[in-house]
Design an enzyme around this catalytic site. Structure first.
Site, PDB file in Angstrom:
ATOM      1  N   ALA A  23       0.825  -1.205   0.000  1.00  0.00           N
ATOM      2  CA  ALA A  23       0.000   0.000   0.000  1.00  0.00           C
ATOM      3  C   ALA A  23       0.861   1.257   0.000  1.00  0.00           C
ATOM      4  O   ALA A  23       0.610   2.212  -0.746  1.00  0.00           O
ATOM      5  CB  ALA A  23      -0.921  -0.008   1.221  1.00  0.00           C
ATOM      6  N   GLU A  45       9.998  -4.924  -5.649  1.00  0.00           N
ATOM      7  CA  GLU A  45       8.987  -5.718  -4.933  1.00  0.00           C
ATOM      8  C   GLU A  45       8.948  -7.130  -5.507  1.00  0.00           C
ATOM      9  O   GLU A  45       8.578  -7.321  -6.659  1.00  0.00           O
ATOM     10  CB  GLU A  45       7.609  -5.055  -5.053  1.00  0.00           C
ATOM     11  CG  GLU A  45       6.452  -5.880  -4.524  1.00  0.00           C
ATOM     12  CD  GLU A  45       6.646  -6.320  -3.080  1.00  0.00           C
ATOM     13  OE1 GLU A  45       6.759  -7.538  -2.835  1.00  0.00           O
ATOM     14  OE2 GLU A  45       6.705  -5.444  -2.199  1.00  0.00           O
ATOM     15  N   GLN A  53      -5.039  -5.803   2.927  1.00  0.00           N
ATOM     16  CA  GLN A  53      -5.033  -6.473   4.226  1.00  0.00           C
ATOM     17  C   GLN A  53      -6.144  -6.026   5.181  1.00  0.00           C
ATOM     18  O   GLN A  53      -6.596  -6.828   6.009  1.00  0.00           O
ATOM     19  CB  GLN A  53      -3.659  -6.324   4.877  1.00  0.00           C
ATOM     20  CG  GLN A  53      -2.588  -7.095   4.112  1.00  0.00           C
ATOM     21  CD  GLN A  53      -1.229  -7.064   4.781  1.00  0.00           C
ATOM     22  OE1 GLN A  53      -1.119  -7.037   5.989  1.00  0.00           O
ATOM     23  NE2 GLN A  53      -0.191  -7.060   3.968  1.00  0.00           N
ATOM     24  N   VAL A  88      15.302  -6.805  -1.941  1.00  0.00           N
ATOM     25  CA  VAL A  88      16.461  -5.972  -1.653  1.00  0.00           C
ATOM     26  C   VAL A  88      17.272  -6.670  -0.568  1.00  0.00           C
ATOM     27  O   VAL A  88      16.730  -7.048   0.471  1.00  0.00           O
ATOM     28  CB  VAL A  88      16.041  -4.566  -1.188  1.00  0.00           C
ATOM     29  CG1 VAL A  88      17.245  -3.761  -0.688  1.00  0.00           C
ATOM     30  CG2 VAL A  88      15.349  -3.819  -2.321  1.00  0.00           C
ATOM     31  N   CYS A 171      -2.311  -2.345  12.551  1.00  0.00           N
ATOM     32  CA  CYS A 171      -3.725  -2.274  12.906  1.00  0.00           C
ATOM     33  C   CYS A 171      -3.976  -2.805  14.310  1.00  0.00           C
ATOM     34  O   CYS A 171      -4.429  -3.926  14.494  1.00  0.00           O
ATOM     35  CB  CYS A 171      -4.599  -3.017  11.912  1.00  0.00           C
ATOM     36  SG  CYS A 171      -6.345  -2.599  12.161  1.00  0.00           S
ATOM     37  N   ASP A 308       4.282   0.708   7.543  1.00  0.00           N
ATOM     38  CA  ASP A 308       4.476  -0.028   8.794  1.00  0.00           C
ATOM     39  C   ASP A 308       5.912  -0.051   9.298  1.00  0.00           C
ATOM     40  O   ASP A 308       6.152  -0.292  10.480  1.00  0.00           O
ATOM     41  CB  ASP A 308       3.975  -1.474   8.628  1.00  0.00           C
ATOM     42  CG  ASP A 308       2.471  -1.556   8.471  1.00  0.00           C
ATOM     43  OD1 ASP A 308       1.787  -0.560   8.734  1.00  0.00           O
ATOM     44  OD2 ASP A 308       1.979  -2.639   8.081  1.00  0.00           O
ATOM     45  N   LYS A 316      -0.100   1.990  12.941  1.00  0.00           N
ATOM     46  CA  LYS A 316       0.332   1.382  11.680  1.00  0.00           C
ATOM     47  C   LYS A 316      -0.895   0.846  10.936  1.00  0.00           C
ATOM     48  O   LYS A 316      -1.290  -0.306  11.117  1.00  0.00           O
ATOM     49  CB  LYS A 316       1.344   0.274  11.960  1.00  0.00           C
ATOM     50  CG  LYS A 316       2.642   0.788  12.604  1.00  0.00           C
ATOM     51  CD  LYS A 316       3.636  -0.336  12.827  1.00  0.00           C
ATOM     52  CE  LYS A 316       4.869   0.150  13.566  1.00  0.00           C
ATOM     53  NZ  LYS A 316       5.640   1.190  12.858  1.00  0.00           N
ATOM     54  N   THR A 317      -1.497   1.698  10.114  1.00  0.00           N
ATOM     55  CA  THR A 317      -2.705   1.323   9.378  1.00  0.00           C
ATOM     56  C   THR A 317      -2.611   1.813   7.934  1.00  0.00           C
ATOM     57  O   THR A 317      -1.818   2.707   7.619  1.00  0.00           O
ATOM     58  CB  THR A 317      -3.970   1.952  10.017  1.00  0.00           C
ATOM     59  OG1 THR A 317      -3.907   3.384   9.848  1.00  0.00           O
ATOM     60  CG2 THR A 317      -4.060   1.633  11.504  1.00  0.00           C
ATOM     61  N   ALA A 319      -4.812   3.553   6.565  1.00  0.00           N
ATOM     62  CA  ALA A 319      -5.275   4.946   6.600  1.00  0.00           C
ATOM     63  C   ALA A 319      -4.128   5.900   6.884  1.00  0.00           C
ATOM     64  O   ALA A 319      -4.106   7.028   6.380  1.00  0.00           O
ATOM     65  CB  ALA A 319      -6.368   5.099   7.654  1.00  0.00           C
ATOM     66  N   CYS A 351      -8.663   3.503  12.697  1.00  0.00           N
ATOM     67  CA  CYS A 351      -8.923   2.109  13.013  1.00  0.00           C
ATOM     68  C   CYS A 351     -10.431   1.894  13.080  1.00  0.00           C
ATOM     69  O   CYS A 351     -11.065   2.238  14.083  1.00  0.00           O
ATOM     70  CB  CYS A 351      -8.273   1.756  14.359  1.00  0.00           C
ATOM     71  SG  CYS A 351      -8.323   0.002  14.728  1.00  0.00           S
TER      72      CYS A 351
END
Length: 418
Positions: A23, A45, A53, A88, A171, A308, A316-317, A319, A351
């Site tokens: 995200a 990636e 998630q 990486v 979350c 995160d 840690k979300t 949003a 949340c």
């Protein structure tokens, strides 16, 4: 999007290299491109699929189908980036270079670190082997939320344990969300009185922002949940259906308790990826050492971070990422142009606490627990459970994620300014 191949020893050069295509990585790439479409961006990636998630909790509650929470990475990777499908292996921040798993490397002018965090399943003895059988489940595990939903439907009587590890975790409300949705199902199917629900929280409070606690406590009482604070899951024996919790008292003395269960929803402790936590880029806790407001690294002026992995004091979300991406994009473009950094992140996180099927307590807050509501109270009073918040979470947010946030549409996410 160009899917790039490299050869051992080769060196590629890009203006901006982004580590991570979740995200955070894709959102910030889109936000950078929106501000300056001439910037050469690469994303590193290795994954083949991209997961929404926040939807896994809803799968575990029988609300979403699993397939709506995942898409091929190639479908969401922006067309304007060079995609390196490699891990990486090292970051040489002094020489502006990252090394990839195939032995190649990449030079950059600016680096964005968004590799997410690591679920430390091994941090709880026996948990990983136990997952997926004997009633042991976790919505934090890819593909496991469907098993959660199976267990919830099958349980007619017995004991259901829900655990929450020490903070920080992604979350922080998710361990509770699983519990509330399960309890609501048991209530509506007339078996709640036959189920002993226990919540074992390694922390000392139900939720870190006090304004939301009364609404949550009302549901704890409604469902008859037994709250256990400073109680940390340390071991699981799947075949024996027992869990060991370590309780700590006010004097710091600990005691282990073995508790039998019919269902266990376990959440593992979490940490930054080894790439970050064992590097000079980490703070004392092992998280990426960023300035709270600009999201620039405290030591390296051409390195930014979000998501995160960040050592900032926000929740840690996803949003949080929605608000962080425009800040990083704006400040990174300013850095490339040798301008002053103007964009500021105020610690926003959200949340949506699914307290029942059809109602949510929409917690929105920033640094220091300051409330940061997105809507006026007449639309949604975040300190109370509302149907409006459920409608937002269940009907709108997945679409906004796939077609808005990942594509650089910064809905209600304009950066604050210095």
């Amino acid at each position: 999007m160009t899917s790039n191949t490299t050869t051992t020893g080769s060196v590629k050069t890009h203006t901006v290299v982004i580590v991570g295509g979740g995200a955070a990585g894709i959102s910030v790439a889109s936000s950078i491109h929106k501000r300056d479409s001439t910037i050469d961006i690469a994303i590193v990636e290795p994954a083949t699929r991209h997961h929404y998630q926040p939807g896994w909790t809803m799968v575990g509650g029988g609300v979403f189908r699993p397939e709506v929470t995942s898409k091929p990475m190639s479908d969401v990777m922006p067309s304007f980036v060079s995609w390196y499908q490699q891990p990486v292996t090292a970051i040489d921040q002094d020489n502006n270079q990252v090394s990839l798993g195939d032995g190649s490397s990449m030079q950059y002018k600016a680096l964005v670190l968004a590799p997410g965090l690591e679920l430390n399943w091994g941090g709880i003895e026996g948990l990983e082997e136990a997952l997926g059988s004997n009633g042991v489940t976790s919505n934090y595990r890819e593909g496991m939320a469907s098993y959660t939903w199976d267990m919830v439907q099958k349980l007619k009587k017995g004991r259901a344990l829900f655990s929450q590890p020490p903070m920080p975790i992604k979350c922080a409300g998710a361990p509770q969300k699983a519990m509330y949705l399960s309890a609501d199902y048991w209530l509506k199917h007339g078996v709640l009185n036959n189920v002993d629900i226990q919540f074992h929280n390694a922390g000392a409070v139900l939720f870190g922002v006090a304004d939301y606690v009364p609404a949550l406590e009302a549901y704890i009482e409604k469902y008859g949940i037994d709250l256990n604070f400073q109680s940390t899951l340390v071991a699981v024996n799947g075949p024996a259906k027992t869990a060991v919790f370590r309780s700590t008292d006010s004097e710091g003395k600990s005691q282990d308790r073995k508790i039998s269960f019919d269902m266990l929803h376990a959440v593992p402790p979490q940490r930054a990826p080894k790439l970050i936590r064992e590097s000079a880029l980490a703070n004392e806790g092992g998280w990426l050492d960023l300035e709270d407001d600009t999201l620039r690294h405290k030591t390296y002026a051409n390195i930014f971070g979000l998501g995160d992995v960040s050592g900032t004091g926000n929740a840690k979300t996803a949003a949080a990422v929605r608000k962080q991406a425009p800040v990083v994009a704006e400040n990174l473009v300013a850095t490339l142009k040798n301008h002053q950094l103007q964009a500021v992140y105020l610690g926003y996180g959200s949340c949506p606490l699914t307290v029942e099927n059809g109602k949510i307590v929409l917690a929105e807050f920033g640094y220091g627990g300051a409330l940061q509501p997105s809507f006026p109270k007449w639309i949604n009073d975040g300190t109370k459970a509302t149907r409006a918040a459920w409608w937002l979470k269940a009907k709108q947010l997945p679409t906004l994620y796939w077609h808005g946030m990942l594509k650089g549409h910064e809905w209600l996410a304009k950066p604050a300014k210095r």
